[in-house]
Design a protein around this motif. Structure first.
Motif, short mmCIF file in Angstrom:
data_model
loop_
_atom_site.label_atom_id
_atom_site.label_comp_id
_atom_site.label_asym_id
_atom_site.label_seq_id
_atom_site.Cartn_x
_atom_site.Cartn_y
_atom_site.Cartn_z
N LYS A 211 28.18 0.01 5.36
CA LYS A 211 29.26 -0.97 5.39
C LYS A 211 29.73 -1.30 6.81
O LYS A 211 30.74 -1.97 6.98
N HIS A 255 33.92 -4.36 5.74
CA HIS A 255 33.22 -4.69 4.50
C HIS A 255 33.38 -3.54 3.50
O HIS A 255 33.45 -2.38 3.88
N ASN A 256 33.42 -3.91 2.24
CA ASN A 256 33.56 -2.90 1.20
C ASN A 256 32.22 -2.48 0.61
O ASN A 256 32.16 -1.56 -0.18
N GLU A 257 31.19 -3.21 0.98
CA GLU A 257 29.87 -2.88 0.46
C GLU A 257 28.89 -3.04 1.60
O GLU A 257 29.26 -3.35 2.73
N SER A 274 27.75 -9.71 3.19
CA SER A 274 27.73 -8.38 2.60
C SER A 274 27.58 -8.44 1.10
O SER A 274 27.72 -9.49 0.47
N TRP A 275 27.32 -7.26 0.53
CA TRP A 275 27.23 -7.14 -0.93
C TRP A 275 28.60 -7.19 -1.59
O TRP A 275 28.69 -7.20 -2.81
N ASP A 276 29.67 -7.15 -0.80
CA ASP A 276 30.99 -7.22 -1.42
C ASP A 276 31.42 -8.68 -1.66
O ASP A 276 32.61 -8.96 -1.80
N HIS A 277 30.46 -9.59 -1.66
CA HIS A 277 30.67 -11.00 -1.99
C HIS A 277 31.43 -11.76 -0.91
O HIS A 277 32.06 -12.77 -1.18
N THR A 294 34.79 -16.15 0.78
CA THR A 294 34.55 -15.34 -0.41
C THR A 294 33.68 -16.10 -1.39
O THR A 294 34.00 -17.23 -1.76
N SER B 649 28.53 -0.68 -8.38
CA SER B 649 29.52 -1.57 -7.78
C SER B 649 29.33 -3.04 -8.16
O SER B 649 30.27 -3.80 -8.08
N GLN B 650 28.14 -3.43 -8.54
CA GLN B 650 27.90 -4.83 -8.87
C GLN B 650 27.80 -4.99 -10.38
O GLN B 650 27.48 -4.03 -11.08
#
Lengths: 422, 666
Positions: A211, A255-257, A274-277, A294, B649-650
């Protein structure tokens, strides 16, 4: 309604025609219109050769008949229609197919050499003709991303990022064809998925599964940074070591992911997906987050075009989305390009054309887009037999794509040269 | 005065004898009229004759035996007149004396007195209730003194008093006292009179609706059908039956016939014979009346659409997996079990081809393959992010494996943790053998090998990653479930008695509860108190799989009879909802850690993803909406999807199938 009043114009002086409205059949398609223009040009210029044209109505490519296009775009048929025409982009010509031993995770090419990272834990340098020049083996795990840092004369600097949580800075002497690992950048606690070199070529940024974004110096030195890792036995570290250890200049967290893609929009600004959208923009000087875009899906890749100042993102759905990174409200999707049927894993803007970009997807297809026609791509490059993992577009007009079928395809795309006016 | 009293006495004497019916008291009010009526002369005459007796008003019998009957005013004896008359004389007198009827005997003097005509007349008048005085007119016209007419001269000309203008102090005082008494509540003001009429309303209690209802429910007797052309003695020819129709009519059952008689034609009314079916018809009519419905059936007219609960549309419940994105190919036999690493970067799958494969989630790259000596039944990634361990069960063995993926530091820390274990001094005899992997096994990442007495079917970790429960299904053995503690290398057998074949077990994510699913029931044990807390009735034939909601209050159970039961532990021990979406047996169920999603995989090759929102509000029941059917696995050997798992998480779901693939749906 069978006839329409249309006025044709172009920015390419070579193919300019008289600025008068014509009455054309409403059902006419691109080929018909192209014939009309060619007829007009033949009347003007004696030695005119037949040229295929493409037509834009209010900035959108004409892909169906004129009447249905205007119907879907809600353009009034009462007035004179302004139709712009450009020379049709010729299809990218496939050039080389470079075989690898394993999946190709990343590719970056400059005008002379192609650098690829592969799942066989090595990175390779190829000539444009597809000849293997150099293999860099040093990583203990899959190479996830590669980047050229600098090429001055015969020696080049390049970077490889790997799943073994390190980034290696290599120096390659093309004359002697020798490669040396100069620095081993340690600090990430997860696989390093993406690296990008800043415009000044002195720094680079890496994004990792842990992250974090870390900014490192890209200048090779003879000194080793002090690493504070008391738990690691000193002896073991020495044996593992390849090159001098380097620690990050700065760490950006927020980042959260996992961070999946990172790039420099200019010398001071960093953009990460990132994967946290989210896509986040960072100020490099202060290390602060500037703004956030976002989305609703995981982002796999982003690309930025300084020509049109748009950000293109590929996510785990089938759309390529365009963003305005300067918009304050954060989540404005300007446009989404929909034609893929799998995750979009690679997007790359054309370095010279502000309308064009290339995208690769898990549906095995690389697509060449013009953002003026968002419903359908200009060309589908369906050469891969498995998932496309990476794509690149060089300044010299070379499109490259690598995938899980161990093949790296290169295409020569020269249409933009003839389309000089655009 | 003395005169008056005398006359009254005379009157008494005179009247007392002759006029028996007239009582003295009745006569008294008339006495003075009597006096007036008597002329003064006669009165004086009487007085002169009268010898006053002074004995007073005493019974004269007292003087019966004396020669005298009283005393006069001078006190001399008044002697009784010599009476020679006997009864005969009396009778003769009565017969002969014409004045006998007007003769009265005066007891006081003992003399006989003959009443004059005037006196007789007076007596008659008194007897008739008339006034004694003949000349007195009792109906003289009355003169109204106070008349309604205002006279010019007032009755009194006195001016009004001054005090009539001044309020009276006494009255004021009295009123003041009354007001005070009312204020103090000593006097209650008079209660208003109840004006309501007092009668008993018999129907007051009756509900209007019942009356209306009774009216509404009234069912009139069914009417007889009026005779039509068919019943006519001379029906139009089209109503007459042809020969075939007659035959058909005769062959029909009486209740199937359209008409109960054959229409017949007669030339004239005179030719019509007597109605042969009269008794029948009347009987049928009676039956109709007797059997006609007496109660109106309240048929509920409900639109079946309205009975379906209002569920939100699936597209409002985004995100959830919708399409197949990646296929993880590599296994050559059916993949029994999958598990995702807590970071979400890796996926482990165990297959019947005796391999365990580790995949990179984002690219479907198989990074590592570990071969074991048996078909892998279950794999589970330790949920503790600080260690990197995967539990793998095959045959009678569980292997704890360090795949070496993820953070290198964590991997080495895990190895250190395992190698730093020290054997306790007194080692207990355990049913499970713990050994440290060595040699090539160690090279492949195997760290600890646990040998069990029986085949292990399932392994599952506790949320903290230290305890590991495994299931060894056996119909009648107490050793079906064992719990291992990895840090102490200890094995416990929590159950002494067998309660049926254990299918799967699970730890509660937060509290020290332990879920054990047998064929039909899920038992919830409290591990601290060591007692049975709840027994959930799954209401299905054979539970195949179970998952516990991350909140811990909801459990889903998949069963081999195509059902999925959702239990709300706060609500009941019976399923809150039974979902029968799958066509074939369910093999795997899973909850998502963060998103309100759950998925079930079935032998029909599909994964069904449902939105399962659990609210914090205890009053609100969970909302369950099926959102997507994901298809992709091909059915091989009648087996479809064998296991499902969510990405941590997803909103992605993985499914493993009998076709040897693992698929990712996003």
């Amino acid at each position: 309604m069978s006839q329409l009043q249309a006025r044709f114009f172009t920015e390419n002086k070579k193919y300019a025609i008289d600025d008068v409205p014509f009455s054309i059949p409403a059902a006419s398609e691109v080929a018909d219109l192209s014939n009309v223009i060619n007829k007009l040009l033949e009347a003007r210029i004696a030695d005119h050769k037949h040229v295929e044209f493409d037509f834009l109505v209010r900035g959108q490519f004409l892909r169906s008949s004129l009447a249905s296009h205007m119907d879907t775009e809600n353009i009034s048929t009462e007035e004179v229609v302004e139709i712009e025409y450009v020379q049709k982009f010729t299809a990218p010509q496939p050039e080389e197919c470079i075989m690898h031993d394993d999946w190709i995770s990343s590719v970056e090419a400059d005008s002379e050499w192609i650098l690829t990272g592969s799942y066989d834990k090595t990175a390779r340098i190829w000539s444009l003709e597809g000849k293997a020049v150099m293999t860099m083996a040093g990583h203990t795990d899959v190479v996830k991303d590669v980047a050229w840092v600098k090429r001055d004369g015969l020696s080049s600097l390049l970077l490889t990022a790997s799943l073994d949580q390190t980034v290696l800075l290599w120096e390659w002497n093309s004359e002697q064809n020798k490669v040396k690992a100069r620095h081993c950048c340690r600090g990430h606690a997860g696989s390093v998925d993406t690296i990008v070199v800043d415009p000044s070529r002195t720094k680079f940024c890496s994004g990792s599964w842990d992250k974090m974004l870390k900014i490192w110096s890209a200048v090779p030195t003879e000194e080793e940074d002090e690493v504070e890792e008391p738990n690691r036995p000193r002896k073991k570290q020495k044996t593992e070591q390849l090159g001098l250890t380097r620690t990050p200049l700065m760490t950006l967290s927020g980042h959260n992911e996992a961070v999946s893609a990172v790039l420099w929009t200019d010398a001071e600004e960093l953009c990460s997906a990132s994967w946290d959208h989210t896509i986040r923009l960072w100020d490099v000087e202060t290390g602060e987050q500037k703004s956030m875009l976002t989305g609703s899906k995981v982002f796999n890749c982003i690309s930025y075009s300084p020509l049109c100042r748009r950000l293109a993102s590929g996510s785990t759905d089938r759309h390529v989305r365009l963003w305005d990174p300067r918009s304050k409200d954060g989540s404005l999707v300007l446009l989404s390009l929909t034609s893929h049927t799998g995750w979009v894993t690679a997007v790359r803007w054309s370095p010279s054309n502000q309308h064009q970009l290339v995208s690769g997807s898990f549906d095995n297809i690389v697509k060449l887009w013009d953002i003026r026609s968002c419903k359908a791509p200009l060309y589908d490059l369906a050469a891969h037999e498995d998932r496309v993992l990476c794509a690149d577009w060089t300044d010299s007009g070379l499109i490259l794509s690598g995938g899980a079928d161990n093949k790296l395809y290169t295409y020569r795309y020269s249409a933009y040269v003839s389309d000089a006016g655009a | 005065k003395p005169l008056l009293s005398i006359s009254i006495e005379i009157m008494d004497v005179e009247l007392g004898y002759s006029l028996q019916p007239v009582s003295l008291i009745a006569l008294l009010p008339h006495a003075h009229f009597l006096l007036h009526s008597l002329s003064p002369s006669s009165c004086l005459a009487m007085c002169s004759q009268d010898i006053r007796n002074t004995v007073g008003n005493i019974p004269m019998e007292w003087y019966k035996d004396y020669p005298h009957i009283g005393y006069d005013l001078d006190g001399k004896k008044i002697f009784k007149p010599i009476r020679t008359k006997d009864e005969l004389d009396e009778f003769l007198d009565k017969m002969e004396n014409p004045d006998y009827w007007r003769t009265v005997h005066n007891k006081m003097t003992g003399t006989d007195l003959r009443l004059s005509d005037e006196q007789v007349d007076l007596v008659h008048r008194l007897q008739q209730g008339k006034f004694g005085d003949v000349n007195f007119n009792e109906y003289e016209p009355a003169i109204d003194f106070f008349s309604s007419e205002v006279m010019i001269h007032p009755v009194t000309n006195r001016p009004e008093d001054k005090r009539s203008f001044i309020p009276s102090l006494i009255e004021k005082e009295k009123v003041g006292k009354l007001v005070h008494a009312i204020k103090m509540g000593w006097i209650k003001p008079r209660r208003p009179k109840e004006t309501a009429p007092k009668y008993y309303d018999l129907w007051a209690q009756e509900d209007l609706n019942t009356v209306l209802g009774r009216h509404k429910m009234h069912i009139p007797a069914p009417k007889m059908r009026l005779p039509g052309h068919e019943e006519s003695y001379n029906p139009p020819p089209e109503y007459l039956l042809t020969e075939e129709e007659k035959l058909a009519w005769e062959q029909q059952d009486p209740e199937d016939r359209r008409v109960s008689f054959l229409p017949q034609k007669y030339s004239c009314l005179r030719a019509v014979p007597a109605f042969s079916r009269f008794i029948h018809e009347r009987f049928e009519r009676c039956l109709d009346l007797y059997l006609c419905p007496r109660q109106r059936k309240m048929r509920v007219n409900v639109n079946p659409e309205d009975l379906i609960p209002k569920l939100p549309k699936p597209k409002d419940l985004q995100p959830f997996p919708t399409t197949q994105s990646l296929v993880y190919r590599g296994h050559t036999s059916l993949v029994r079990s999958i598990s995702v690493s807590p970071s979400g970067q890796w996926l482990v799958s165990g297959s019947d081809d005796c391999t365990v494969r580790f995949w990179e989630v984002s690219t479907a790259r198989c990074l590592k393959t570990v071969e074991v000596s048996g078909a892998v039944k279950s794999v589970a990634w330790s949920p503790n992010p600080a260690v990197c361990l995967v539990a793998i069960s095959y045959g009678e063995t569980i292997v704890l494996l360090n795949p070496g993926l993820g953070d290198k530091f964590i991997c080495s820390a895990t190895d250190q943790l395992i190698s730093s274990y020290e054997e306790p001094e007194e080692s207990k005899e355990q049913s499970v053998q713990w050994t440290i992997a060595e040699g090539s096994d160690h090279e492949h990442g195997q760290r600890l090998i646990l040998k069990h007495p029986k085949a292990v079917r399932q392994v599952t970790w506790h949320g903290k990653g230290d305890y590991l429960a495994c299931v060894m299904p056996d119909d009648n053995s107490s050793l079906q479930v064992v719990i291992h503690q990895v840090s102490k290398r200890r094995t416990q057998n929590p159950f002494r008695k067998s309660k049926g074949m254990v299918q799967c077990v699970s730890f509660h994510p937060i509290r020290p509860y332990f879920f054990v699913a047998t064929q039909r029931y899920v038992r919830v044990y409290n591990l601290i108190k060591q007692e049975l807390t709840k027994k959930l009735m799954a209401n299905c034939k054979w539970i195949s799989s179970m998952a516990v909601h991350p909140g811990g209050d909801n459990v889903i159970c998949g069963s081999y009879d195509c059902r999925l039961a959702w239990f709300d532990l706060d609500l009941s021990t019976k399923p809150y909802k039974m979902l029968r979406h799958h066509k074939k047996a369910l093999r795997g169920v899973a909850y998502h850690k963060h998103y309100p999603l759950f998925a079930s995989g079935s032998d029909d090759g599909s994964v069904i993803v449902c939105h399962g929102m659990v609210y914090n509000d205890l009053l609100q029941n969970p909302l369950i909406v099926p959102v997507k059917v994901l298809k992709g696995h091909t059915i091989t050997h009648d087996l479809g999807v064998l296991d499902v798992a969510f990405h941590p998480s997803q909103p992605w779901v993985f499914s493993s199938g009998a076709d040897g693939t693992v698929r990712l749906f996003t």
